[in-house]
Design an enzyme around this catalytic site. Structure first.
Site, short mmCIF file in Angstrom:
data_model
loop_
_atom_site.label_atom_id
_atom_site.label_comp_id
_atom_site.label_asym_id
_atom_site.label_seq_id
_atom_site.Cartn_x
_atom_site.Cartn_y
_atom_site.Cartn_z
N ALA A 250 4.52 5.45 0.33
CA ALA A 250 4.97 4.95 -0.98
C ALA A 250 6.03 5.88 -1.58
O ALA A 250 6.33 6.95 -1.05
CB ALA A 250 3.78 4.80 -1.91
N HIS A 251 6.54 5.47 -2.71
CA HIS A 251 7.61 6.20 -3.39
C HIS A 251 7.19 7.62 -3.77
O HIS A 251 6.07 7.86 -4.19
CB HIS A 251 8.04 5.45 -4.66
#
Lengths: 347, 347, 347
Positions: A250-251
């Site tokens: 994820a980010h």
């Protein structure tokens, strides 16, 4: 023997040359003259082939093998049948892997840009790079030397790739700065927007995702994995990291150097991993968690809190593996095999 | 009624012809003259349509239905409203599925090779096969008869496909030998390198992945799944296996015949499954584990040890489902529904 | 500062204009004259930049920031250094997201249909839409205005898209009716056949999958996710839903409005979710389960039974989170952070 439709073998090589190349020792000097034409598992190997013995689980296969020579360690050598020609290495599995690369080197790509590739005129393609049919290279992209961009890969505006990278078919890359000797599998998505929303009266507003993905050198990413770009700042995959298939990053996740992330594991937003962290298959790491260098997470775990450097945890919620072991006898064996994912000696 | 933008119906057929085609029995001889123009769920069906009743959960829908005829079993027939025209079958769901294929057969592909497909001159394409725009077929590939290779599919050098295969868009296949009547969904990656590394001083060296993927006949693979090739020897998907979406099959996994692997399940390296094994969604099987024929694994399980033939297990670590049931009341119902994944009578 | 290779900034804007655009209040009237040229995290921000303070976890970054102005709430304003120029908003994170979209608006696509796109002559493309190289648009497809169909996307026969949709590269869509302002990531598969089989003597027969996928307005779908079409009737994704990467939505699943499904979560066949349901990463929902509006499922959970509206559950099998909490101290904090997936202020 590897299927010649798919794999191209070099050689033969003398056992002496092989020993020299990988820094191994011959059991007897005259063994060095033996010509080796391939590598093979113990139970498949023919007299001109070299095999591997690294674990006493395979004693029977060792006794029965027709292999012409065997890579093993000094400690295990006594198990070999009398008269075996041995190559003695401190890490026999490593030596065997290196020997494999002698016989089956990754060929340098032919420097061909296919007429059905779509290269933006502002893109830069390094010497010796190959771009296949249907691939799209966007404005301002900078691809290094001797890269191979396979069919139908889409490289978005501004992406930078180092030298000797291989991007397999149908992969999409955007918003990313990528090092050298990076191998990305098929169907991978790199640089998509991170997943963050703010509720408002009528729904959800996306938080802007203004960061990038930065990937170091020697990173491998498996098929159909996804790596989102950062929200502000970058999602970082350190040099030497290896990601298996269907992995979610994820980010703003930050992986240190040489982390190993097995299949279908997911790392939620802003989690930070040190160097050499191993995460077993199908595990999940919660957002904002910090995992210290050298920690190992058993497969199928759910990590919700920080893990100390060197910690060995498993279960959901993940706990020290010795505690989890009390609950789940027999785990340790499974754990160690799962995280090393040997793969060397399937029989 | 199926949306005619997406589905093309044949027929109408008389109920008598339908009965004969699927080996079912008519409740009354004169029912055989009824013309049926479509199939539909009980609560959607119109008088000229045929529906299915297979479970007393749907008694109310049965009482209210406007269907012209109903497929059911001899045992359930007494629940049907007086005067219903029935088609009696030993397996009413199977008969209904077969009838569906009468009305909505998979059309044979038009034998067109799109001008924007890229076919290597050394590839062989069987009679009646169709290759769509943007598809890439590499050197030495051998595609059988009446196959459909959809847009932007990439088939790597040397791959063999049997007859009547359908490969959906944006899928990548390499290092694979594939049987007949195989259907691969979109975005699938077959033949990527297995995930195995040996540590060395400065990082990790990949173990060579010199094996293949072999896929039998009548195999289905869902969207975005990944199947890695073997390390030495093959990753094997037996005939009749059905894999759902986002499934991970690691190197050297061996599936027997007619295994069912539900969505997001993952099978780690060198695990071996017998015939007819069912694995619920989101489950994980550890590497080198052996699962006997006919075993069933509940959804969301983590299997770390061998499972006996016919074993029924669930949980993490997976245990016999009756033990797990003691901990988690109500599981059994959920389990049986999850693994059969009926899908036939959504209302 | 966002990398100009990837992001194109507008502005500068005066703080007064910004306040007016997002309905926030200035801490002092003269602050309105300050020109703002970008947004940035507290610890990255320069004097001409605007930052966000929404949680006392970031007090130190607030004290040290060089930001020219700060978005915060009335309640948190007292923590700001004396003399700070503040923008006061009821939901500072929402205001910050909205301000971000002022500086970095999504550019309308250039209305270009690439010569290497393959558009069926019976397809309809709305004004202002862009179709990139290698994209395939099938017969009867109806694409609205100002859409962007990226490279190598495959849109199957009959698919309908509303206005202002963005479909990222290498995605495949079939059997689907899609609303407006929908954003689909890369590598996504929409409309594949649901996974349902009936056993017969020699194997398994597929249940026909005659339904569609219907997707409302303002839906986002992350990279490499998969959404199957219905068996009969439709798989439904309500307006405003946001799906992360590698999410599995099986046949006949129905999501209400504005649901949030985090990475690698899977929803099995015919499960029904109300409005505003949040499902944490790596969770699994069993088939036929009903989850009431506003329910929240912690990450890594396995939901096997119905959940009441507003229910907050976690674990496997999922239980009320307060019960689960007793077993797993510290979960609540992790849970709330995981499901909101803020992403706004990574430091």
């Amino acid at each position: 023997m590897a299927d010649s439709r798919f794999f191209h073998r070099r050689g033969p090589f003398s056992l002496g040359d092989i020993a020299e190349q990988v820094g191994a020792e011959l059991s007897t000097a005259q063994a060095g003259h033996l010509m080796i034409r391939d590598i093979a598992a113990l139970d498949d190997a023919a007299p001109g082939e070299l095999s591997l013995f690294y674990d006493t689980r395979y004693l029977r296969a060792l006794a029965d093998t027709h292999a012409g020579a065997i890579v093993t360690s000094r400690g295990l050598a006594r198990h070999a049948p009398r008269g075996s020609r041995l190559l003695l290495a401190a890490q026999p599995r490593l030596a065997y892997a290196q020997i494999g690369h002698l016989f089956y080197p990754s060929p340098a790509p032919d420097a061909i840009i296919d007429s059905a590739a779509r290269i933006d005129p502002t893109a830069t393609i390094g010497l010796g790079s190959r771009i296949d049919s249907g691939a799209v290279v966007g404005p301002g992209v900078d691809i290094g030397k001797s890269c191979h961009i396979a069919s139908n890969v889409v490289v978005g505006a501004g992406v930078v790739l180092g030298d000797d990278c291989r991007i397999a078919a149908n992969t999409t890359i955007s918003h990313a700065l990528i090092g050298s000797r990076v191998e990305i599998g098929s169907g991978v998505c790199i640089g998509g927007p991170g997943f963050g929303y703010e509720p408002h009266l009528n729904g959800l507003t996306r938080m802007l995702q203004l960061g990038r993905v930065t990937i170091g050198d020697d990173v491998h990413v498996g098929s159909n994995s996804a790596i989102d770009r950062g929200t502000s700042g970058d999602t970082v995959i350190g040099s030497g990291c290896k990601l298996d298939n269907l992995v979610q990053i994820a980010h703003n996740v930050r992986l240190g150097r040489s982390c190993v992330i097995c299949g279908q594991a997911g790392i939620a937003g802003s989690a930070t991993l040190g160097d050499g962290v191993m995460i077993g298959g199908h595990s999940a790491v919660s957002d904002h968690v910090t995992i210290g260098s050298g920690a190992r997470i058993a497969g199928n775990s759910g990590v919700m809190r920080n893990i100390e450097p060197g910690g060995v945890v498993g279960g959901f919620p993940a706990m020290p593996v010795r505690d989890w072991h009390r609950q789940t006898a027999g785990l340790m064996r499974s754990f160690s095999r799962r995280t090393t994912r040997s793969g060397g000696q399937e029989t």
